[in-house]
Design a protein around this motif. Structure first.
Motif, mmCIF file in Angstrom:
data_model
loop_
_atom_site.group_PDB
_atom_site.id
_atom_site.type_symbol
_atom_site.label_atom_id
_atom_site.label_comp_id
_atom_site.label_asym_id
_atom_site.label_seq_id
_atom_site.Cartn_x
_atom_site.Cartn_y
_atom_site.Cartn_z
ATOM 1 N N ALA A 28 20.523 11.135 28.654
ATOM 2 C CA ALA A 28 19.239 11.024 29.341
ATOM 3 C C ALA A 28 19.479 10.903 30.837
ATOM 4 O O ALA A 28 20.497 10.423 31.287
ATOM 5 N N SER A 31 21.094 6.683 35.801
ATOM 6 C CA SER A 31 22.368 6.015 36.013
ATOM 7 C C SER A 31 22.915 5.491 34.690
ATOM 8 O O SER A 31 22.247 5.538 33.660
ATOM 9 N N THR A 32 24.109 4.963 34.737
ATOM 10 C CA THR A 32 24.724 4.399 33.535
ATOM 11 C C THR A 32 23.820 3.353 32.898
ATOM 12 O O THR A 32 23.580 3.359 31.700
ATOM 13 N N GLY A 33 23.296 2.464 33.716
ATOM 14 C CA GLY A 33 22.458 1.394 33.180
ATOM 15 C C GLY A 33 21.180 1.926 32.563
ATOM 16 O O GLY A 33 20.776 1.515 31.482
ATOM 17 N N LEU A 34 20.560 2.865 33.237
ATOM 18 C CA LEU A 34 19.335 3.444 32.690
ATOM 19 C C LEU A 34 19.616 4.158 31.378
ATOM 20 O O LEU A 34 18.841 4.075 30.434
ATOM 21 N N ARG A 35 20.748 4.864 31.333
ATOM 22 C CA ARG A 35 21.063 5.593 30.107
ATOM 23 C C ARG A 35 21.290 4.650 28.951
ATOM 24 O O ARG A 35 20.939 4.939 27.818
#
Lengths: 354, 284
Positions: A28, A31-35
């Motif tokens: 998706a 960023s890594t965190g959002l993903r």
């Protein structure tokens, strides 16, 4: 080798040529965190292996002050940061220094701790091999070296980040228990059973997106395979990431009238010879593993069959051939090597015709 | 002075090219190491368009300077440069990371013209560069061997084994550039594993150190021009202070963008940001 999709993606319609889970945290946007948040696709994070490690270790540590966790600059990737948030005093990030991490874990274990040291399998098992043997296995210390993103699950990260040799290397080390987790619940079961297991362990994990095999957390008995499906025409012995697609393949063959047993051989060492004997009673055995065909599950099975007097059993070993795999997204690589359910079903069909 | 000014302007343009290509290729892959490429952009273009002695039409030229990208995850920023210089057809990058591509997340010397040594497992690159530098000396060549290290990988013990050996062997033909972008994956290196003082640690092992602003192209060119000739003597390290994610505001010193994926409107916004050069003013 030429990419089949060469030159076709420059126009903007890129998403449709991606498989949706090929990157180690999902694809998706963001960023890594959002993903991490988005890539669950609405599923319960507790069912996704990538989200389990730190949480389960944190649960165990709530009731056991011997448990400590170490990583090497991958706390976010392996979610040991979830453990760190709950037990900061028993969490150590050693930075990008894997050999140091493993021997530090051994030092803590020599002082009464049960230590879990986690990084990519390519670095824990391959880079840290000698530390595992000399500092963990030989002294019999309760160090649990965790190799995640094993096999070729790192896909296009390339050879440096693949671990298709780890089972062979680890299997050769005396006094080391070698285990593979096939899904989130089994990972929990392995971690629970590992706390008081004597000696050192290597625990192999996939990319962390493996679908559910076990509906509940199983009681894991190291060295004893789990029969997941009955069958009389053939038997599949699978481990780790290949258990789920093996089950799907067996189901597909069942629709054509074939009766195929499936065993989850979660422990490569000590090896469950009895399970091999049971599988041999069908007369046809297929081993499936995300590993070089040298010295993994297939080799162990061949050894047990021959030594057990089952040399007449038809054996096929589905694994990665003895080569460095090409660059590609994980799902494309699994299909390329017939290590998806389609490929396993095809191999099974040939075995049934043998 | 005018000549230097034009050179710097050209390098600035190429650094923007590195960043936009990084964004474009990451979208093909569905993920990319944006921030680690952005921090190294000025350093890479100064090396490839100004400093390195190369013959792109003759990649195996024995007298070429060698370059080892030890922080291999920044390869996404290096591939476009190699294509631009003519090592291979730029269209080959259009299937970046797809099955069978030569171009993965980490650089592969077996598959890519212009890559002197594969990397990806951190901590190996400097040892390879020591070997290449030793070989150059034995063969009597005056080429330099360059190695770019990430700051996070300075935590690897093998780096310091290599640094010790380079000092011991007096590898004056070896130059290390440290991309001191302040962060590894899990946070600031100062928090995860302290590695400073980097320059003093190298000088203790017999190296000569310079420390510069790694986004200041003038400073980079000055540092490179200040290197002694490639001869027996002190190995050279240029510690370049940089900003991880430099050039895209949302990524600068962000804990979130070591690996990410820009798509949809985000992709367009970032491409606009890079094109207008807004980031240069927004950055610190």
């Amino acid at each position: 080798m030429t990419g089949p999709a060469s030159g076709s993606q420059s126009g903007g319609q890129v998403a449709d040529v991606q498989d949706t889970s090929e990157v180690f945290r999902g694809t998706a946007s963001g960023s890594t965190g959002l993903r991490d948040q988005r890539s669950t696709d609405g599923a319960d994070q507790r069912a996704i292996p990538a989200f389990v490690l730190g949480e389960e270790l944190g649960d165990l540590a709530d009731h056991d002050d011997r448990i400590a966790v170490l990583t090497a600059d991958l706390a976010k990737a392996n979610r040991t940061n979830d453990f760190a948030a709950r037990h900061p005093d028993r969490f150590f990030n050693l930075g990008i220094a894997e050999k140091n991490m493993i021997t530090v874990a051994a030092g803590m274990a020599a002082s009464g701790f049960v230590t879990y040291a986690a990084t990519f399998a390519s670095f824990s098992a391959l880079l840290g091999c000698e530390q595992i043997r000399t500092d963990c296995a030989y002294p019999g210390l309760p160090v649990r070296v965790i190799g995640h993103h094993a096999g070729m699950s790192m896909g296009f990260y390339g050879t440096s980040h693949h671990a298709l040799e780890d089972l062979g290397i680890m299997r050769t080390i005396a006094d080391l228990t070698v285990v593979c987790a096939s899904d989130a619940n089994q990972l929990r079961g392995i971690l629970r059973a590992s706390v008081d297991h004597p000696g050192a362990m290597y625990i192999r994990l996939g990319r962390g997106r493996d679908p559910e095999v076990y509906a509940d957390v199983p009681d894991v008995h190291f060295g004893r395979a789990v029969q997941l499906r009955d069958g009389t025409d053939a038997a599949i012995l699978a481990t780790g990431s290949e258990v789920y697609p093996s089950l799907r393949a067996a189901e597909r063959l069942a629709a054509t009238g074939a009766s195929v047993a499936v065993y989850d051989v979660h422990t490569l060492k000590p090896f469950d010879v009895e399970a091999v004997t049971a599988a041999a009673s069908t007369g046809r055995v297929l081993t499936v593993e995300e590993h070089n065909r040298t010295n993994g599950l297939g080799t162990a099975t061949a050894e047990a069959l021959f030594e057990g007097g089952f040399a007449g059993v038809r054996l096929r070993r589905l694994a990665v051939p003895d080569e460095h795999v090409p660059i590609g997204p994980p799902a494309a690589l699994y299909a390329h090597y017939q290590l998806d359910s389609d490929g396993i079903a095809g191999e099974l069909t040939m075995l049934l015709d043998d | 002075m005018i000549e230097r000014h034009l050179a710097v302007e050209r390098l600035r343009d190429r650094a923007r090219f590195v960043r936009t290509e990084t964004v474009r290729l990451s979208r093909i892959a569905g993920a990319g190491h944006y921030a680690s490429s952005f921090s190294a952009a000025e350093l890479l273009v100064a090396l490839y368009y100004s400093e390195l002695r190369l013959r792109p039409d003759e990649p195996a030229w024995p007298e070429r300077d060698r370059f080892v990208l030890s922080k291999g995850h920044a390869a996404i920023g290096l591939y476009p440069i190699l294509a631009d210089l003519g090592y291979f057809d730029a269209a080959q990058l259009d299937d970046y990371t797809r099955l069978g591509s030569h171009f993965g997340d980490h650089p592969d010397m077996k598959k890519i013209r212009g890559i002197d040594f594969s990397s990806g497992s951190l901590g190996h690159g400097l040892s390879a560069a020591v070997g290449i530098a030793l070989a150059g000396r034995v063969r009597g060549s005056d080429h330099r061997t360059w190695c770019m290290l990430g700051d996070g990988e300075l935590a690897e013990g093998q780096i310091w084994e290599a640094a010790m050996s380079a000092g011991h062997f007096e590898l004056g033909n070896l130059v290390v550039v440290v991309d001191r972008n302040q962060m590894c994956i899990d946070g600031f290196t100062d928090d995860v594993m302290g590695i400073e003082p980097i320059d003093a640690r190298f000088t203790d092992f017999g190296w000569r150190a310079q420390r510069i602003d790694g986004h200041d192209l003038d400073a980079i060119l000055d540092a490179f021009s200040d290197l002694p000739r490639a001869d027996r003597g002190q190995p050279q390290v240029v510690v370049a202070d940089t900003i991880k994610g430099r050039g895209v505001a949302r990524m600068e010193l962000s804990l979130d963008w070591h690996v990410g994926n820009l798509a949809g409107q985000d992709y367009d916004d970032v491409m606009t940001e890079l094109a207008t050069g807004l980031a240069a003013e927004v950055g610190r």
